[in-house]
Design a protein around this motif. Structure first.
Motif, PDB file in Angstrom:
ATOM      1  N   SER A  16       1.987  10.586  -9.508  1.00 40.73           N
ATOM      2  CA  SER A  16       3.067   9.608  -9.066  1.00 40.73           C
ATOM      3  C   SER A  16       2.843   8.023  -9.524  1.00 40.73           C
ATOM      4  CB  SER A  16       3.376   9.431  -7.599  1.00 40.73           C
ATOM      5  OG  SER A  16       2.301   8.977  -6.859  1.00 40.73           O
ATOM      6  N   GLY A  17       1.607   7.722  -9.626  1.00 37.16           N
ATOM      7  CA  GLY A  17       1.121   6.394 -10.079  1.00 37.16           C
ATOM      8  C   GLY A  17       1.436   5.403  -8.827  1.00 37.16           C
ATOM      9  N   LEU A  18       1.746   6.052  -7.738  1.00 35.59           N
ATOM     10  CA  LEU A  18       1.866   5.349  -6.437  1.00 35.59           C
ATOM     11  C   LEU A  18       0.662   5.430  -5.345  1.00 35.59           C
ATOM     12  CD1 LEU A  18       5.717   5.617  -5.801  1.00 35.59           C
ATOM     13  CD2 LEU A  18       4.379   3.678  -6.865  1.00 35.59           C
ATOM     14  N   VAL A  19       0.295   4.515  -4.600  1.00 38.41           N
ATOM     15  CA  VAL A  19      -0.489   4.634  -3.551  1.00 38.41           C
ATOM     16  C   VAL A  19      -0.079   5.676  -2.570  1.00 38.41           C
ATOM     17  CG1 VAL A  19      -1.708   3.465  -1.500  1.00 38.41           C
ATOM     18  CG2 VAL A  19      -1.426   2.429  -3.670  1.00 38.41           C
ATOM     19  N   SER A  20       1.290   5.728  -2.172  1.00 42.50           N
ATOM     20  CA  SER A  20       1.854   6.753  -1.305  1.00 42.50           C
ATOM     21  C   SER A  20       3.047   6.748  -1.500  1.00 42.50           C
ATOM     22  CB  SER A  20       1.480   6.077   0.257  1.00 42.50           C
ATOM     23  OG  SER A  20       2.245   6.823   1.246  1.00 42.50           O
ATOM     24  N   SER A  21       3.571   8.043  -0.904  1.00 43.02           N
ATOM     25  CA  SER A  21       4.912   8.672  -1.281  1.00 43.02           C
ATOM     26  C   SER A  21       5.578   7.737  -0.077  1.00 43.02           C
ATOM     27  CB  SER A  21       5.190   9.853  -1.452  1.00 43.02           C
ATOM     28  OG  SER A  21       4.719  10.487   0.079  1.00 43.02           O
ATOM     29  N   ASP A  22       5.305   7.376   1.014  1.00 43.31           N
ATOM     30  CA  ASP A  22       6.090   6.918   2.345  1.00 43.31           C
ATOM     31  C   ASP A  22       5.197   5.670   2.834  1.00 43.31           C
ATOM     32  OD1 ASP A  22       4.021   7.700   3.935  1.00 43.31           O
ATOM     33  OD2 ASP A  22       4.804   9.857   3.750  1.00 43.31           O
ATOM     34  N   TYR A  23       5.854   4.782   3.718  1.00 49.41           N
ATOM     35  CA  TYR A  23       5.294   3.519   4.120  1.00 49.41           C
ATOM     36  C   TYR A  23       4.201   3.969   4.827  1.00 49.41           C
ATOM     37  CZ  TYR A  23       9.508   1.318   2.318  1.00 49.41           C
ATOM     38  OH  TYR A  23      10.822   0.808   1.530  1.00 49.41           O
ATOM     39  N   GLY A  24       3.820   4.896   5.651  1.00 52.83           N
ATOM     40  CA  GLY A  24       2.690   5.048   6.557  1.00 52.83           C
ATOM     41  C   GLY A  24       1.403   5.126   5.565  1.00 52.83           C
ATOM     42  N   GLY A  25       1.538   5.389   4.491  1.00 51.29           N
ATOM     43  CA  GLY A  25       0.425   5.625   3.535  1.00 51.29           C
ATOM     44  C   GLY A  25      -0.191   4.038   3.091  1.00 51.29           C
ATOM     45  N   TYR A  26       0.603   3.235   3.543  1.00 53.41           N
ATOM     46  CA  TYR A  26       0.042   1.872   3.029  1.00 53.41           C
ATOM     47  C   TYR A  26      -0.553   0.963   4.291  1.00 53.41           C
ATOM     48  CZ  TYR A  26       3.502   2.231  -0.934  1.00 53.41           C
ATOM     49  OH  TYR A  26       3.993   2.911  -2.026  1.00 53.41           O
ATOM     50  N   GLY A  27      -0.725   1.899   5.197  1.00 55.63           N
ATOM     51  CA  GLY A  27      -1.546   0.970   6.426  1.00 55.63           C
ATOM     52  C   GLY A  27      -0.966  -0.061   6.799  1.00 55.63           C
ATOM     53  N   ALA A  28      -1.918  -1.088   6.964  1.00 53.22           N
ATOM     54  CA  ALA A  28      -1.517  -2.396   7.215  1.00 53.22           C
ATOM     55  C   ALA A  28      -0.572  -3.229   6.319  1.00 53.22           C
ATOM     56  CB  ALA A  28      -2.814  -3.214   7.621  1.00 53.22           C
ATOM     57  N   GLN A  29      -0.561  -2.845   5.130  1.00 50.03           N
ATOM     58  CA  GLN A  29       0.534  -3.191   3.972  1.00 50.03           C
ATOM     59  C   GLN A  29       1.611  -2.793   3.931  1.00 50.03           C
ATOM     60  OE1 GLN A  29      -2.047  -2.652   0.717  1.00 50.03           O
ATOM     61  NE2 GLN A  29      -2.904  -4.670   0.564  1.00 50.03           N
ATOM     62  N   ALA A  30       1.992  -1.963   4.964  1.00 52.44           N
ATOM     63  CA  ALA A  30       3.194  -1.220   5.093  1.00 52.44           C
ATOM     64  C   ALA A  30       4.501  -2.486   5.227  1.00 52.44           C
ATOM     65  CB  ALA A  30       3.465  -0.161   5.836  1.00 52.44           C
ATOM     66  N   GLY A  31       4.258  -3.225   6.115  1.00 51.38           N
ATOM     67  CA  GLY A  31       5.157  -4.398   6.532  1.00 51.38           C
ATOM     68  C   GLY A  31       5.553  -5.320   5.417  1.00 51.38           C
ATOM     69  N   GLN A  32       4.318  -5.565   4.659  1.00 57.31           N
ATOM     70  CA  GLN A  32       4.496  -6.470   3.484  1.00 57.31           C
ATOM     71  C   GLN A  32       5.412  -5.777   2.394  1.00 57.31           C
ATOM     72  OE1 GLN A  32       0.794  -8.024   1.882  1.00 57.31           O
ATOM     73  NE2 GLN A  32       1.573  -9.357   0.632  1.00 57.31           N
ATOM     74  N   VAL A  33       4.865  -4.581   2.115  1.00 57.98           N
ATOM     75  CA  VAL A  33       5.605  -4.000   1.177  1.00 57.98           C
ATOM     76  C   VAL A  33       7.138  -3.862   1.386  1.00 57.98           C
ATOM     77  CG1 VAL A  33       6.019  -1.864  -0.017  1.00 57.98           C
ATOM     78  CG2 VAL A  33       3.718  -2.533   0.398  1.00 57.98           C
ATOM     79  N   LEU A  34       7.430  -3.539   2.788  1.00 56.83           N
ATOM     80  CA  LEU A  34       8.753  -3.310   2.974  1.00 56.83           C
ATOM     81  C   LEU A  34       9.568  -4.692   2.949  1.00 56.83           C
ATOM     82  CD1 LEU A  34      11.206  -1.609   4.022  1.00 56.83           C
ATOM     83  CD2 LEU A  34      10.308  -2.177   6.200  1.00 56.83           C
ATOM     84  N   ASN A  35       9.092  -5.691   3.326  1.00 54.56           N
ATOM     85  CA  ASN A  35       9.697  -7.080   3.398  1.00 54.56           C
ATOM     86  C   ASN A  35       9.742  -7.525   2.060  1.00 54.56           C
ATOM     87  OD1 ASN A  35       9.688  -7.444   6.210  1.00 54.56           O
ATOM     88  ND2 ASN A  35       7.695  -8.408   6.271  1.00 54.56           N
ATOM     89  N   LEU A  36       8.968  -7.322   1.097  1.00 55.14           N
ATOM     90  CA  LEU A  36       9.002  -7.460  -0.489  1.00 55.14           C
ATOM     91  C   LEU A  36      10.270  -6.954  -0.839  1.00 55.14           C
ATOM     92  CD1 LEU A  36       5.432  -7.888  -1.518  1.00 55.14           C
ATOM     93  CD2 LEU A  36       7.168  -9.791  -1.721  1.00 55.14           C
ATOM     94  N   GLN A  37      10.214  -5.636  -0.723  1.00 59.07           N
ATOM     95  CA  GLN A  37      11.668  -4.723  -1.354  1.00 59.07           C
ATOM     96  C   GLN A  37      12.628  -5.182  -0.867  1.00 59.07           C
ATOM     97  OE1 GLN A  37       9.768  -0.874  -0.302  1.00 59.07           O
ATOM     98  NE2 GLN A  37       9.181  -0.649  -2.170  1.00 59.07           N
ATOM     99  N   ILE A  38      12.840  -5.548   0.303  1.00 60.02           N
ATOM    100  CA  ILE A  38      13.916  -5.812   1.042  1.00 60.02           C
ATOM    101  C   ILE A  38      14.353  -7.220   0.500  1.00 60.02           C
ATOM    102  CG2 ILE A  38      15.115  -6.928   3.074  1.00 60.02           C
ATOM    103  CD1 ILE A  38      13.701  -4.611   4.721  1.00 60.02           C
TER     104      ILE A  38
END
Length: 305
Positions: free
Chosen positions: A35-57
């Protein structure tokens, strides 16, 4: 008598669990590799999940601002084109009026010319963009200018401002181009620049030879000159608004490039590095399973030989 295994059940179980954990890690790495991705869902990003979600929004919101600015700029471009045509109409008629009011000038055909230009200008003020009228304020579903409206009286040299031809409202078009910035742009067809030009054209178009006197020509000429001055202001304002839209759009594009890079850094993997890890895990697992197979095949008799 049943032969005993050399390895104990506990040690074999431990080796199996280690192999299974390695297998799970390898499976995860293989998913990342494909996939080229760290994870297929936000749970796989750990502590960085919130940062990823905020950036995407934030990125999606920025893209909506860009789209709005682009659409508004296209609409403003249509308005600008119509204003240029109107300016050409008014300039052309001023030339005709100047010729008619000169010492040796003639007003022959001036009424007919004024009548034609009056229709042309009304048509320009009824310009549409994607099925919506652009000079009617918020009343975009119907033509804002109707010079045939019975309430729109024939103008004379002493007539005052008359916008009864206008069917729109006074709403000014605006577009939000960021969380902090809203740009109001455009102009409605009852603007004094248009009213004066239409009144001058109306005055001449509906004059008879007996009423097309010096006072009428002078009044029309003064209105046309004032209309041209006001048109310049209207065009300058719209041009400034279009520049502001373009600048805002560029700012959003710059932010999108920045945010996209950040999201990619957080969510993408180095495929080459992951591939190397997968290869290493495969080698490790093959060795582990080979060792387990060999241990399970050994018994006490084999060991004592």
């Amino acid at each position: 008598m049943e032969l005993m295994r050399v390895a104990t059940f506990a040690s074999i179980d431990q080796m199996v669990n280690q192999a299974l954990r390695a297998q799970a890690v390898m499976n995860s790495e293989q998913e990342q590799e494909s996939s080229g991705l760290v994870s297929s869902d936000y749970g796989g990003y750990g502590a960085q999940a919130g940062q990823v979600l905020n950036l995407q929004i934030s990125l999606a919101r920025s893209q909506s601002f860009s789209a709005a600015a682009s659409a508004a700029d296209e609409r403003a471009s249509i308005m600008s084109s119509a204003l240029t045509s109107i300016s050409d109409i008014v300039t052309s008629f001023r030339t005709d009026l100047t010729a008619a009011t000169s010492t040796d000038g003639s007003s022959d055909g001036l009424q007919e010319t004024a009548s034609e230009l009056l229709q042309e200008m009304a048509s320009e003020l009824n310009t549409q963009y994607e099925g919506e009228y652009v000079f009617g304020g918020s009343q975009t579903g119907s033509a804002p200018v109707n010079i045939s409206d019975p309430s729109y009286a024939v103008a004379t040299a002493t007539s005052s401002a008359d916008t009864s031809y206008y069917q729109g409202d006074d709403a000014v078009t605006s577009v939000r181009v960021s969380d902090e910035q809203v740009i109001s742009y455009g102009v409605t067809a009852d603007n004094p620049a248009f009213e004066q030009a239409l009144r001058a054209l109306n005055m001449i178009a509906n004059s008879s030879d007996s009423t097309l006197d010096t006072d009428t020509l002078t009044a029309a000429s003064n209105l046309i000159s004032s209309a041209l001055d006001d048109l310049t202001d209207v065009q300058s304002k719209l041009s400034a608004d279009m520049n502001a839209m373009e600048s805002a759009g560029n700012d959003q594009t710059d932010y999108q490039n920045f945010a996209t890079t950040m999201v990619d850094d957080l969510t993408n993997v180095d495929v080459a590095a992951v591939t190397a890890k997968v290869t290493a895990y495969q080698t490790q697992l093959e060795a582990s399973y080979a060792a387990l197979s060999k241990i399970e095949d050994l018994n006490l008799a084999d060991y004592l030989k």
